[in-house]
Design a protein around this motif. Sequence first.
Motif, short mmCIF file in Angstrom:
data_model
loop_
_atom_site.label_atom_id
_atom_site.label_comp_id
_atom_site.label_asym_id
_atom_site.label_seq_id
_atom_site.Cartn_x
_atom_site.Cartn_y
_atom_site.Cartn_z
N ALA A 62 -4.42 1.54 12.00
CA ALA A 62 -5.61 2.39 12.12
C ALA A 62 -6.69 1.96 11.11
O ALA A 62 -7.88 1.94 11.43
N ALA A 63 -6.27 1.58 9.91
CA ALA A 63 -7.22 1.10 8.90
C ALA A 63 -7.89 -0.18 9.37
O ALA A 63 -9.09 -0.37 9.18
N THR A 84 0.80 -1.23 0.00
CA THR A 84 0.00 0.00 0.00
C THR A 84 0.83 1.27 0.00
O THR A 84 0.33 2.33 -0.40
N TRP A 144 1.77 2.56 2.76
CA TRP A 144 1.42 3.19 4.03
C TRP A 144 2.43 2.82 5.11
O TRP A 144 3.12 1.80 5.00
N GLN A 145 2.45 3.62 6.17
CA GLN A 145 3.27 3.29 7.33
C GLN A 145 2.49 2.32 8.22
O GLN A 145 1.28 2.16 8.08
N HIS A 147 1.60 2.37 11.37
CA HIS A 147 0.52 2.90 12.22
C HIS A 147 -0.72 3.21 11.40
O HIS A 147 -1.85 3.10 11.90
N THR A 148 -0.56 3.56 10.14
CA THR A 148 -1.72 3.82 9.27
C THR A 148 -2.45 2.52 8.96
O THR A 148 -3.68 2.48 8.93
#
Length: 132
Positions: A101-102, A92, A94-95, A97-98
Motif C-alpha cells: 500500500a505504501a 520497517t 510493517w506487514q 500488505h502495508t
Amino acid sequence: MTRRTRTTPAQPKIEPKAIVAVARKPQVKAEVKAEVKAEAKAKVKTASRTMPGPAPVPSPTTPKAPSGKLGTLLGQIGNPAGAGIDELADATGWQAHTIRAAFSRLRQRGFPIALVTDADGRKAYRLEAKEG
C-alpha cells in the motif's frame, strides 16, 4: 352471590387545540429591499460564468523524498539489487500488505517503483530511472 363488574372510568373530555395566532414579519422598508436587490445584482455580475482555464501542469521535477519509514523503504529499493518484501518488512516492522500500500501511494507521488523478477526467480522492488 352477586358478581360485581368493574366499570371503567369515563375518559376526560379533550378540548380542541386553541387556534394559534400567526405573528407577521415586520415590514421591511422599500429602501432596504432596493439595497438588497442591488447587492444581489452586483454579486451576479462579478461571478465568473466562463469555463475555468486549463489545469496547471505539474513540474517535471523529481518528488521530494519522504523521511521515516517511507524513506527507509525508498533507500532500500534504491539499491541496484532492490529489496524483497521480507527484507522491507524486517526493516520497517510493517506487514507485507502495508508495504504494498505504501508503494502504491509513493507511485501516486511520482516515484517510479517496479516489481522485477531476477534470473534466479527472486522478486524485488526497485526504483527505476525515469525516461525522458
